[in-house]
Design an enzyme around this catalytic site. Structure first.
Site, mmCIF file in Angstrom:
data_model
loop_
_atom_site.group_PDB
_atom_site.id
_atom_site.type_symbol
_atom_site.label_atom_id
_atom_site.label_comp_id
_atom_site.label_asym_id
_atom_site.label_seq_id
_atom_site.Cartn_x
_atom_site.Cartn_y
_atom_site.Cartn_z
ATOM 1 N N PRO A 38 0.794 -1.226 0.000
ATOM 2 C CA PRO A 38 0.000 0.000 0.000
ATOM 3 C C PRO A 38 0.830 1.280 0.000
ATOM 4 O O PRO A 38 1.848 1.370 0.700
ATOM 5 C CB PRO A 38 -0.791 -0.076 1.314
ATOM 6 N N ASN A 39 0.354 2.224 -0.776
ATOM 7 C CA ASN A 39 0.890 3.593 -0.864
ATOM 8 C C ASN A 39 2.217 3.704 -1.598
ATOM 9 O O ASN A 39 2.717 4.805 -1.819
ATOM 10 C CB ASN A 39 1.004 4.241 0.535
ATOM 11 N N ARG A 75 4.846 11.098 -2.258
ATOM 12 C CA ARG A 75 4.550 10.893 -0.837
ATOM 13 C C ARG A 75 5.797 11.116 0.026
ATOM 14 O O ARG A 75 6.800 10.408 -0.153
ATOM 15 C CB ARG A 75 4.084 9.438 -0.696
ATOM 16 N N TYR A 102 10.937 9.007 1.641
ATOM 17 C CA TYR A 102 10.923 7.920 0.658
ATOM 18 C C TYR A 102 11.623 8.254 -0.661
ATOM 19 O O TYR A 102 11.691 7.401 -1.549
ATOM 20 C CB TYR A 102 9.468 7.496 0.394
ATOM 21 N N ASN A 121 8.243 -5.254 -0.477
ATOM 22 C CA ASN A 121 8.071 -4.126 0.430
ATOM 23 C C ASN A 121 6.574 -4.062 0.699
ATOM 24 O O ASN A 121 5.809 -3.578 -0.142
ATOM 25 C CB ASN A 121 8.569 -2.820 -0.196
ATOM 26 N N ALA A 149 2.905 -0.554 5.006
ATOM 27 C CA ALA A 149 2.375 -0.630 6.374
ATOM 28 C C ALA A 149 1.891 -2.027 6.731
ATOM 29 O O ALA A 149 1.878 -2.407 7.912
ATOM 30 C CB ALA A 149 1.245 0.378 6.545
ATOM 31 N N ASP A 181 1.056 -15.281 6.360
ATOM 32 C CA ASP A 181 0.627 -16.647 6.038
ATOM 33 C C ASP A 181 0.800 -16.949 4.551
ATOM 34 O O ASP A 181 1.194 -18.057 4.182
ATOM 35 C CB ASP A 181 -0.847 -16.850 6.431
ATOM 36 N N GLU A 203 12.820 -9.098 2.449
ATOM 37 C CA GLU A 203 12.015 -7.945 2.884
ATOM 38 C C GLU A 203 12.776 -6.656 2.574
ATOM 39 O O GLU A 203 13.978 -6.565 2.843
ATOM 40 C CB GLU A 203 11.774 -8.055 4.394
ATOM 41 N N HIS A 215 12.657 -2.249 2.672
ATOM 42 C CA HIS A 215 12.043 -0.966 3.020
ATOM 43 C C HIS A 215 12.961 0.153 2.557
ATOM 44 O O HIS A 215 14.195 0.047 2.690
ATOM 45 C CB HIS A 215 11.829 -0.831 4.531
ATOM 46 N N SER A 247 12.834 3.249 3.902
ATOM 47 C CA SER A 247 13.242 3.898 5.152
ATOM 48 C C SER A 247 13.734 2.828 6.129
ATOM 49 O O SER A 247 13.667 1.630 5.837
ATOM 50 C CB SER A 247 12.056 4.659 5.748
ATOM 51 N N ARG A 292 12.137 4.691 13.323
ATOM 52 C CA ARG A 292 10.926 5.501 13.230
ATOM 53 C C ARG A 292 9.965 5.156 14.384
ATOM 54 O O ARG A 292 10.392 4.645 15.402
ATOM 55 C CB ARG A 292 10.302 5.300 11.851
HETATM 56 C C1 DQA Z 1 7.988 1.355 4.197
HETATM 57 C C2 DQA Z 1 7.997 1.530 5.727
HETATM 58 C C3 DQA Z 1 6.607 1.288 6.300
HETATM 59 O O1 DQA Z 1 6.621 1.481 7.709
HETATM 60 C C4 DQA Z 1 5.617 2.251 5.708
HETATM 61 O O2 DQA Z 1 4.322 1.980 6.182
HETATM 62 C C5 DQA Z 1 5.650 2.252 4.218
HETATM 63 C C6 DQA Z 1 6.936 2.229 3.543
HETATM 64 C C7 DQA Z 1 9.355 1.706 3.578
HETATM 65 O O3 DQA Z 1 9.591 1.307 2.452
HETATM 66 O O4 DQA Z 1 10.146 2.424 4.208
HETATM 67 O O5 DQA Z 1 4.620 2.356 3.548
HETATM 68 O O6 DQA Z 1 7.719 0.001 3.911
#
Ligand code: DQA
Length: 147
Positions: free
Chosen positions: A5-6, A13, A18, A69, A72, A82, A93, A95, A97, A102
């Protein structure tokens, strides 16, 4: 390559967190990195937990590796946890950030227990290093002497 998401809003954003690259910029660069190596990379982004679960179920026959990634959802999605576990493929995994630097609610990951490893806090370089790690596992001869 699964984006949660996002992440479709990258570049717009909170660029101070980011970065300024769009998701398309990031994906295009990754594609350019793996193409000469003869490795196929598929991209999927969704803002919806169920769509991400459906996608992970659908790649069973064609994916050797998952880089994710989860945005959230990382911090609260047992369904994604799962789905990754059920898939049974190696997971990295990612990210942009550093969630551990944080808010406290970002300190827990439901992806981490089903991942072989992770890269975080390095902006879009996190993605490139994750791809390098995946290629090093899949086809070490293609990334010598990194592998
Ligand atoms: C994120 C870190 C997450 O905490 C956040 O909700 C994101 C982006 C990152 O890539 O830093 O949407 O996954």
């Amino acid at each position: 390559m699964v984006h949660g998401p996002n992440l479709n809003l990258l570049g717009v954003r909170e660029p101070e967190i980011y970065g300024h690259e769009s998701l398309e910029d990031i994906n295009r660069r990754l594609e350019q990195l793996v193409q000469p190596l003869g490795i196929d990379i598929e991209f999927f982004q969704s803002n919806h937990e169920g769509e991400l679960v459906d996608y992970l179920q659908s790649v069973r026959a064609r994916a050797d590796f998952v880089i994710i990634n989860a945005g959230a959802l990382t911090h609260y999605s047992i369904a994604l946890h799962d789905a990754l576990r059920a898939l049974g493929k190696p997971v990295i995994e990612v990210h942009l950030s550093n969630p551990y630097a944080r808010e406290e609610f970002r300190h827990h990951s439901y992806v981490a227990p089903v991942a072989m490893g992770g890269v975080f806090g390095l902006g879009s370089l996190s993605y490139r290093l994750a791809v390098l790690a995946a290629v090093a596992r899949l086809a070490p001869d293609k990334v010598e002497p990194w592998a």
